[in-house]
Write an enzyme that holds these catalytic residues in place. Structure first.
Site, PDB file in Angstrom:
ATOM      1  N   PRO A 148       0.770  -1.232   0.062  1.00 15.19           N
ATOM      2  CG  PRO A 148      -0.761  -1.540   1.609  1.00 15.19           C
ATOM      3  CD  PRO A 148       0.513  -2.205   1.101  1.00 15.19           C
ATOM      4  CE1 TYR A 149       6.324   5.086   1.286  1.00 16.09           C
ATOM      5  CE2 TYR A 149       7.527   3.476   0.055  1.00 16.09           C
ATOM      6  CZ  TYR A 149       7.303   4.856   0.771  1.00 16.09           C
ATOM      7  OH  TYR A 149       8.564   5.650   0.617  1.00 16.09           O
ATOM      8  N   GLY A 150       3.565   1.593  -1.623  1.00 17.49           N
ATOM      9  CA  GLY A 150       3.954   1.746  -3.092  1.00 17.49           C
ATOM     10  C   GLY A 150       2.930   2.615  -3.710  1.00 17.49           C
TER      11      GLY A 150
END
Length: 319
Positions: A148-150
């Site tokens: 999700p960060y990416g």
């Protein structure tokens, strides 16, 4: 120039702010001191910046503050702030990533679309690629984030592109590959590895250690930002900033052990969700558009980071 650096109390932001002041620019250094990691390190970085001429510290929260006042008279924005870390971006943690990486970026872009800004430089990440399908990923390869960060970093890149194409905001997104060096965040692997080596503790190794990372020294990243601010770059450009030192985690462990003169004990764990097997970036576009190439070899950079850890430890012991 009169510049705004967001996330100025952080790892890369503090180095960038320091270099900008050294180059003669006036800097507004913004950091609201979020507590993802110990804020003492950020406070220390900001204190040092506050001692410099032409550097003004602001604790504005970019999620809610008056951006028109903050951007008044600014020529270039270096947007280094964001919510970092892959593993914390799952589950309920995702909300802070949306706020810190997407909404803040959109607020800044919206505030700038009717301003005569010279450049907006966004700190993106190699995490947008996910697992590299080749030794060197190029900016033309399809991003497939593994976390999700990416996803939030890629979404912010797309916002930069939309505002460039629609409103002419002169954005540049720099995709950083595994940045290391002095002042690195304490949650990052290199920091924890060096601390374990110096203290005789254990280093938590996730996976088999054969994961490949393209390590990039922080001073090289700072240089790329300065070039992105002044070179003629098409609005909406996306550029890899990679160190050209693709190395396995176990190889780095061996280098640190050699430099410290002590074997590092490993505490082995299963791979974590979101971890990738390989990162590696082509820097052809960086060379063409920015005239940039990495200059600090991995071993030299590790020696510099190790020296910083030792100096910090000695300073604490003297208190």
């Amino acid at each position: 120039m009169r510049v705004l650096v967001t996330g100025a109390g952080g790892f890369i932001g503090s180095h960038l702010s320091e270099r900008l002041v050294g180059e003669g620019h006036s800097v507004i250094a913004v950091d609201c001191l979020t507590d993802y990691y110990d804020v003492a390190q950020k406070r220390s970085n900001l204190h040092a910046l506050g001692e410099l001429p032409r550097c003004v510290i602001s604790h504005a929260d970019l999620r809610t503050c008056d951006l028109d006042a903050l951007l008044d008279g600014i020529d270039v924005v270096f947007h280094q702030s964001g919510q970092p870390g892959v593993r914390a971006s799952w589950d309920s943690g995702f909300t802070s990533y949306v706020q810190g990486n997407i909404l803040v970026t959109q607020r800044l872009l919206e505030a700038m679309r009717n301003r005569p800004i010279e450049r907006f430089i966004f700190a993106s990440s190699s995490s947008v690629y996910g697992n590299a399908l080749a030794d060197l990923t190029s900016e033309n390869d399809l991003p497939r984030p593994q976390s999700p960060y990416g996803v939030t970093k890629l979404a912010a890149e797309h916002l930069c592109g939309v505002y460039a194409r629609t409103w002419g905001v002169p954005t540049v997104s720099l995709r950083y590959f595994t940045v290391y060096g002095p002042r690195q965040r304490p949650d990052m692997a290199m920091h924890r590895l060096i601390e374990a080596a110096l203290s005789g503790g254990t280093f938590p190794l996730y996976g088999d250690g054969h994961q490949v990372r393209d390590f990039t020294y922080v001073a090289d990243v700072v240089e790329a930002n300065l070039l992105a601010a002044v070179r003629s770059v098409p609005a909406g450009s996306v550029i890899n900033i990679a160190g050209g030192s693709a190395t396995t985690v176990l190889e780095v462990v061996d280098i640190i052990a050699e430099l410290v003169g002590r074997r590092v004990e490993l505490e082995r764990h299963l791979p974590q969700p979101g971890d990738v097997a390989r990162t590696g970036g082509s820097t052809e576009r960086a060379a063409t558009l920015l005239g940039w190439e990495p200059r600090v070899p991995l071993r030299d950079g590790l020696e510099r980071q190790l020296a910083w850890h030792r100096e910090r430890s000695a300073a604490r012991e003297s208190v």
